[in-house]
Motif scaffolding. Structure first.
Motif, PDB file in Angstrom:
ATOM      1  N   UNK A 263      -7.115  -1.604  -4.691  1.00  7.63           N
ATOM      2  CA  UNK A 263      -8.418  -2.264  -4.727  1.00  7.63           C
ATOM      3  C   UNK A 263      -8.570  -3.209  -5.902  1.00  7.63           C
ATOM      4  N   UNK A 264      -7.892  -2.931  -7.008  1.00  7.35           N
ATOM      5  CA  UNK A 264      -7.984  -3.792  -8.187  1.00  7.35           C
ATOM      6  C   UNK A 264      -7.216  -5.095  -8.002  1.00  7.35           C
ATOM      7  N   UNK A 265      -6.238  -5.109  -7.099  1.00  9.59           N
ATOM      8  CA  UNK A 265      -5.439  -6.310  -6.861  1.00  9.59           C
ATOM      9  C   UNK A 265      -6.162  -7.338  -5.996  1.00  9.59           C
ATOM     10  N   UNK A 266      -7.212  -6.936  -5.310  1.00  9.00           N
ATOM     11  CA  UNK A 266      -7.921  -7.842  -4.401  1.00  9.00           C
ATOM     12  C   UNK A 266      -8.476  -9.041  -5.153  1.00  9.00           C
ATOM     13  N   UNK A 267      -9.058  -8.810  -6.316  1.00  6.58           N
ATOM     14  CA  UNK A 267      -9.628  -9.908  -7.106  1.00  6.58           C
ATOM     15  C   UNK A 267      -8.548 -10.886  -7.550  1.00  6.58           C
ATOM     16  N   UNK A 268      -7.326 -10.406  -7.729  1.00  2.70           N
ATOM     17  CA  UNK A 268      -6.214 -11.264  -8.133  1.00  2.70           C
ATOM     18  C   UNK A 268      -5.686 -12.075  -6.951  1.00  2.70           C
ATOM     19  N   UNK A 269      -5.729 -11.498  -5.759  1.00  3.01           N
ATOM     20  CA  UNK A 269      -5.128 -12.123  -4.582  1.00  3.01           C
ATOM     21  C   UNK A 269      -6.056 -13.152  -3.929  1.00  3.01           C
ATOM     22  N   UNK A 270      -7.339 -12.867  -3.846  1.00  2.00           N
ATOM     23  CA  UNK A 270      -8.287 -13.744  -3.122  1.00  2.00           C
ATOM     24  C   UNK A 270      -8.232 -15.213  -3.567  1.00  2.00           C
ATOM     25  N   UNK A 271      -8.233 -15.527  -4.869  1.00  5.19           N
ATOM     26  CA  UNK A 271      -8.167 -16.959  -5.242  1.00  5.19           C
ATOM     27  C   UNK A 271      -6.882 -17.644  -4.794  1.00  5.19           C
ATOM     28  N   UNK A 272      -5.790 -16.903  -4.680  1.00  2.00           N
ATOM     29  CA  UNK A 272      -4.513 -17.466  -4.248  1.00  2.00           C
ATOM     30  C   UNK A 272      -4.520 -17.857  -2.774  1.00  2.00           C
ATOM     31  N   UNK A 273      -5.357 -17.196  -1.976  1.00  2.00           N
ATOM     32  CA  UNK A 273      -5.349 -17.393  -0.529  1.00  2.00           C
ATOM     33  C   UNK A 273      -5.997 -18.694  -0.087  1.00  2.00           C
ATOM     34  N   UNK A 274      -7.027 -19.129  -0.785  1.00  5.32           N
ATOM     35  CA  UNK A 274      -7.736 -20.338  -0.380  1.00  5.32           C
ATOM     36  C   UNK A 274      -8.654 -20.056   0.799  1.00  5.32           C
ATOM     37  N   UNK A 275      -9.039 -21.098   1.519  1.00  3.66           N
ATOM     38  CA  UNK A 275      -9.981 -20.960   2.627  1.00  3.66           C
ATOM     39  C   UNK A 275      -9.289 -20.770   3.975  1.00  3.66           C
ATOM     40  N   UNK A 276      -7.964 -20.911   4.018  1.00  2.96           N
ATOM     41  CA  UNK A 276      -7.243 -20.810   5.282  1.00  2.96           C
ATOM     42  C   UNK A 276      -6.847 -19.376   5.627  1.00  2.96           C
ATOM     43  N   UNK A 277      -7.055 -18.436   4.709  1.00  2.00           N
ATOM     44  CA  UNK A 277      -6.629 -17.065   4.917  1.00  2.00           C
ATOM     45  C   UNK A 277      -7.798 -16.109   4.787  1.00  2.00           C
ATOM     46  N   UNK A 278      -7.766 -15.055   5.586  1.00  2.00           N
ATOM     47  CA  UNK A 278      -8.771 -14.001   5.555  1.00  2.00           C
ATOM     48  C   UNK A 278      -8.082 -12.697   5.177  1.00  2.00           C
ATOM     49  N   UNK A 279      -8.679 -11.945   4.252  1.00  2.00           N
ATOM     50  CA  UNK A 279      -8.134 -10.658   3.829  1.00  2.00           C
ATOM     51  C   UNK A 279      -9.204  -9.601   4.064  1.00  2.00           C
ATOM     52  N   UNK A 280      -8.959  -8.723   5.035  1.00  2.00           N
ATOM     53  CA  UNK A 280      -9.946  -7.706   5.383  1.00  2.00           C
ATOM     54  C   UNK A 280      -9.293  -6.326   5.371  1.00  2.00           C
ATOM     55  N   UNK A 281     -10.061  -5.293   4.996  1.00  2.00           N
ATOM     56  CA  UNK A 281      -9.491  -3.944   4.997  1.00  2.00           C
ATOM     57  C   UNK A 281      -9.215  -3.459   6.417  1.00  2.00           C
ATOM     58  N   UNK A 282      -8.165  -2.689   6.557  1.00  2.00           N
ATOM     59  CA  UNK A 282      -7.817  -2.105   7.848  1.00  2.00           C
ATOM     60  C   UNK A 282      -8.798  -0.982   8.161  1.00  2.00           C
ATOM     61  N   UNK A 283      -9.261  -0.946   9.394  1.00  2.00           N
ATOM     62  CA  UNK A 283     -10.177   0.108   9.829  1.00  2.00           C
ATOM     63  C   UNK A 283      -9.458   1.003  10.828  1.00  2.00           C
ATOM     64  N   UNK A 284      -9.731   2.282  10.740  1.00  2.00           N
ATOM     65  CA  UNK A 284      -9.159   3.229  11.696  1.00  2.00           C
ATOM     66  C   UNK A 284     -10.280   3.767  12.571  1.00  2.00           C
TER      67      UNK A 284
END
Length: 80
Positions: free
Chosen positions: A46-67
């Protein structure tokens, strides 16, 4: 640690080399890349999300997996 779905939401098809370079640069672990390069299941803390989101830009979506629990549809005999 949790699983997150990295999905391409831009136009066209993403470049597979750029996708894997992004994953390597952010030090992410691939769980499933059978739908690569458009959709990849990643494992990250969960702490890595803040690091990854700026790298993705607007063309990528990062969502948690739901079961989801599959309901039991078997018929049951009522005792009466």
């Amino acid at each position: 640690m949790g699983n997150y779905i990295l999905q391409y939401i831009g136009d066209g098809t993403p470049d597979a080399q750029q996708v894997h370079a992004l994953i390597h640069r952010c030090e992410l672990r691939i769980v499933d890349d059978s739908l690569s390069p458009r959709t990849i299941l990643l494992e990250l803390a969960g702490t890595d999300i803040a690091k990854v989101r700026p790298e993705l830009g607007t063309e990528w979506s990062l969502t948690p997996e739901k079961e989801y629990r599959v309901p039991d549809t078997r018929r049951k005999i009522k005792k009466g």
